[in-house]
Design a protein around this motif. Sequence first.
Motif, PDB file in Angstrom:
ATOM      1  N   ALA A  36       0.776  -0.957  -0.127  1.00  0.00           N
ATOM      2  CA  ALA A  36      -0.142   0.291   0.080  1.00  0.00           C
ATOM      3  C   ALA A  36       0.474   1.192  -0.410  1.00  0.00           C
ATOM      4  O   ALA A  36       0.489   2.159  -0.780  1.00  0.00           O
ATOM      5  CB  ALA A  36      -0.930   0.244   0.839  1.00  0.00           C
ATOM      6  N   VAL A  37       1.703   1.543   0.906  1.00  0.00           N
ATOM      7  CA  VAL A  37       3.104   2.242   0.596  1.00  0.00           C
ATOM      8  C   VAL A  37       3.481   2.457  -0.263  1.00  0.00           C
ATOM      9  O   VAL A  37       3.839   4.092  -1.105  1.00  0.00           O
ATOM     10  CB  VAL A  37       3.863   2.230   2.129  1.00  0.00           C
ATOM     11  N   VAL A  38       4.049   1.483  -1.001  1.00  0.00           N
ATOM     12  CA  VAL A  38       4.680   1.418  -2.166  1.00  0.00           C
ATOM     13  C   VAL A  38       3.772   2.509  -3.528  1.00  0.00           C
ATOM     14  O   VAL A  38       3.521   2.977  -3.759  1.00  0.00           O
ATOM     15  CB  VAL A  38       5.419   0.335  -2.595  1.00  0.00           C
ATOM     16  N   LEU A  39       2.724   1.729  -3.568  1.00  0.00           N
ATOM     17  CA  LEU A  39       1.797   2.680  -4.465  1.00  0.00           C
ATOM     18  C   LEU A  39       1.634   3.402  -4.031  1.00  0.00           C
ATOM     19  O   LEU A  39       1.544   4.705  -4.955  1.00  0.00           O
ATOM     20  CB  LEU A  39       0.199   1.289  -4.253  1.00  0.00           C
ATOM     21  N   LEU A  40       1.111   4.393  -3.373  1.00  0.00           N
ATOM     22  CA  LEU A  40       0.909   5.183  -3.035  1.00  0.00           C
ATOM     23  C   LEU A  40       1.818   5.939  -3.270  1.00  0.00           C
ATOM     24  O   LEU A  40       1.543   7.283  -4.024  1.00  0.00           O
ATOM     25  CB  LEU A  40       0.344   5.353  -1.088  1.00  0.00           C
ATOM     26  N   ALA A  46       4.491  10.113  -9.605  1.00  0.00           N
ATOM     27  CA  ALA A  46       3.577   9.919 -11.152  1.00  0.00           C
ATOM     28  C   ALA A  46       2.569  10.845 -11.343  1.00  0.00           C
ATOM     29  O   ALA A  46       2.930  11.871 -12.244  1.00  0.00           O
ATOM     30  CB  ALA A  46       2.593   8.558 -11.511  1.00  0.00           C
ATOM     31  N   GLY A  47       2.155  11.026 -10.173  1.00  0.00           N
ATOM     32  CA  GLY A  47       0.903  12.057 -10.751  1.00  0.00           C
ATOM     33  C   GLY A  47       1.698  13.330 -10.227  1.00  0.00           C
ATOM     34  O   GLY A  47       1.172  15.120 -11.009  1.00  0.00           O
ATOM     35  N   THR A  48       2.889  14.204  -9.919  1.00  0.00           N
ATOM     36  CA  THR A  48       2.970  14.873  -9.346  1.00  0.00           C
ATOM     37  C   THR A  48       4.751  15.040 -10.594  1.00  0.00           C
ATOM     38  O   THR A  48       5.245  16.296 -10.865  1.00  0.00           O
ATOM     39  CB  THR A  48       4.234  14.970  -8.121  1.00  0.00           C
ATOM     40  N   GLY A  49       5.010  14.271 -11.519  1.00  0.00           N
ATOM     41  CA  GLY A  49       5.863  14.606 -12.373  1.00  0.00           C
ATOM     42  C   GLY A  49       5.137  14.652 -13.528  1.00  0.00           C
ATOM     43  O   GLY A  49       5.648  14.714 -14.694  1.00  0.00           O
ATOM     44  N   MET A  50       3.872  14.124 -14.033  1.00  0.00           N
ATOM     45  CA  MET A  50       2.809  14.325 -15.766  1.00  0.00           C
ATOM     46  C   MET A  50       2.937  15.887 -15.707  1.00  0.00           C
ATOM     47  O   MET A  50       3.434  15.648 -16.447  1.00  0.00           O
ATOM     48  CB  MET A  50       1.340  14.077 -15.261  1.00  0.00           C
ATOM     49  N   ARG A  51       3.519  16.562 -15.381  1.00  0.00           N
ATOM     50  CA  ARG A  51       3.537  17.962 -15.988  1.00  0.00           C
ATOM     51  C   ARG A  51       4.701  17.841 -16.473  1.00  0.00           C
ATOM     52  O   ARG A  51       5.637  18.822 -17.566  1.00  0.00           O
ATOM     53  CB  ARG A  51       2.778  18.914 -15.095  1.00  0.00           C
ATOM     54  N   ASN A  52       5.909  17.560 -15.627  1.00  0.00           N
ATOM     55  CA  ASN A  52       7.135  17.634 -16.572  1.00  0.00           C
ATOM     56  C   ASN A  52       7.695  16.875 -17.818  1.00  0.00           C
ATOM     57  O   ASN A  52       9.002  16.739 -17.894  1.00  0.00           O
ATOM     58  CB  ASN A  52       7.864  17.741 -15.126  1.00  0.00           C
ATOM     59  N   ALA A  53       6.562  15.447 -18.348  1.00  0.00           N
ATOM     60  CA  ALA A  53       7.097  14.605 -19.051  1.00  0.00           C
ATOM     61  C   ALA A  53       6.512  15.390 -19.852  1.00  0.00           C
ATOM     62  O   ALA A  53       6.037  16.129 -20.227  1.00  0.00           O
ATOM     63  CB  ALA A  53       6.553  13.370 -18.759  1.00  0.00           C
ATOM     64  N   ILE A  68      -2.883  10.624  -8.221  1.00  0.00           N
ATOM     65  CA  ILE A  68      -3.053  11.059  -7.153  1.00  0.00           C
ATOM     66  C   ILE A  68      -3.945   9.904  -6.082  1.00  0.00           C
ATOM     67  O   ILE A  68      -4.274   9.029  -5.370  1.00  0.00           O
ATOM     68  CB  ILE A  68      -2.624  12.208  -6.383  1.00  0.00           C
ATOM     69  N   ALA A  69      -4.904   9.996  -6.640  1.00  0.00           N
ATOM     70  CA  ALA A  69      -6.690   9.664  -6.319  1.00  0.00           C
ATOM     71  C   ALA A  69      -6.113   8.145  -6.813  1.00  0.00           C
ATOM     72  O   ALA A  69      -6.931   7.408  -5.590  1.00  0.00           O
ATOM     73  CB  ALA A  69      -7.695  10.268  -6.433  1.00  0.00           C
ATOM     74  N   ILE A  70      -5.985   8.016  -7.445  1.00  0.00           N
ATOM     75  CA  ILE A  70      -6.426   6.647  -8.004  1.00  0.00           C
ATOM     76  C   ILE A  70      -5.601   5.705  -7.286  1.00  0.00           C
ATOM     77  O   ILE A  70      -5.236   4.940  -6.658  1.00  0.00           O
ATOM     78  CB  ILE A  70      -5.828   6.175  -9.939  1.00  0.00           C
ATOM     79  N   GLY A  71      -4.506   6.373  -6.855  1.00  0.00           N
ATOM     80  CA  GLY A  71      -3.347   5.767  -6.249  1.00  0.00           C
ATOM     81  C   GLY A  71      -3.913   5.563  -4.622  1.00  0.00           C
ATOM     82  O   GLY A  71      -3.507   5.009  -3.805  1.00  0.00           O
ATOM     83  N   VAL A  72      -4.174   6.474  -3.638  1.00  0.00           N
ATOM     84  CA  VAL A  72      -4.568   6.656  -3.002  1.00  0.00           C
ATOM     85  C   VAL A  72      -6.048   5.443  -2.284  1.00  0.00           C
ATOM     86  O   VAL A  72      -5.696   4.499  -1.975  1.00  0.00           O
ATOM     87  CB  VAL A  72      -5.468   8.088  -2.308  1.00  0.00           C
ATOM     88  N   LEU A  73      -6.844   5.218  -3.816  1.00  0.00           N
ATOM     89  CA  LEU A  73      -8.092   4.011  -4.152  1.00  0.00           C
ATOM     90  C   LEU A  73      -6.889   2.743  -3.804  1.00  0.00           C
ATOM     91  O   LEU A  73      -7.830   2.023  -3.271  1.00  0.00           O
ATOM     92  CB  LEU A  73      -8.854   4.000  -5.227  1.00  0.00           C
ATOM     93  N   ALA A  74      -6.145   2.816  -4.524  1.00  0.00           N
ATOM     94  CA  ALA A  74      -5.079   1.591  -4.701  1.00  0.00           C
ATOM     95  C   ALA A  74      -4.600   0.679  -3.329  1.00  0.00           C
ATOM     96  O   ALA A  74      -4.394  -0.408  -2.882  1.00  0.00           O
ATOM     97  CB  ALA A  74      -4.087   1.528  -6.285  1.00  0.00           C
TER      98      ALA A  74
END
Length: 161
Positions: A36-40, A46-53, A68-74
């Motif tokens: 769970a921690v690794v997924l989060l 991934a969410g914070t780096g999306m704009r820089n890709a 980020i919300a998908i990560g929290v749900l996972a």
Amino acid sequence: MPVVRIRRRAAAAAPEPDWDFEVRPRKAVRTARIVAVVLLILFVIAGTGMRNAFTGVNFRLIDQIAMIAIGVLAALTTLLLTRPRVRVGPSGVTVRNVLGDSRFGWEHVRGVSFPDRKAWARLELAHDEYVPMLAVRANDGQHAVDALDRIRELGAKYTAA
């Protein structure tokens, strides 16, 4: 103005019976928490780096929040694997698996077993039915053996009475 906290009493809820024994899985809980921690962490990165890709796609703030919300749900879904528990007491056996609780009186319980090549034990019921007990897992080794012995011991104590 002082803050007044109101406590609600669960008058309609039945009182919890006393439990003589409770067992939870060990390795599965530890593994689920790590996953769970690794997924989060991965989804936040991934969410914070999306704009820089530089992929040619224009990601906006809402896309980052969604990732980020998908990560929290996972992560929360993975933590459901930490819920399994078995409680044994004078009133019977309560088995909580991933999504629900089931309570069985001693008059319905025939015993517990650990079938060959299965990952977890099961509660044997009358009429050739059974309930898997995800809290007693084979990969816990001696912890699982001790749990089954204790459940059998308490079962013999309460069915003889």
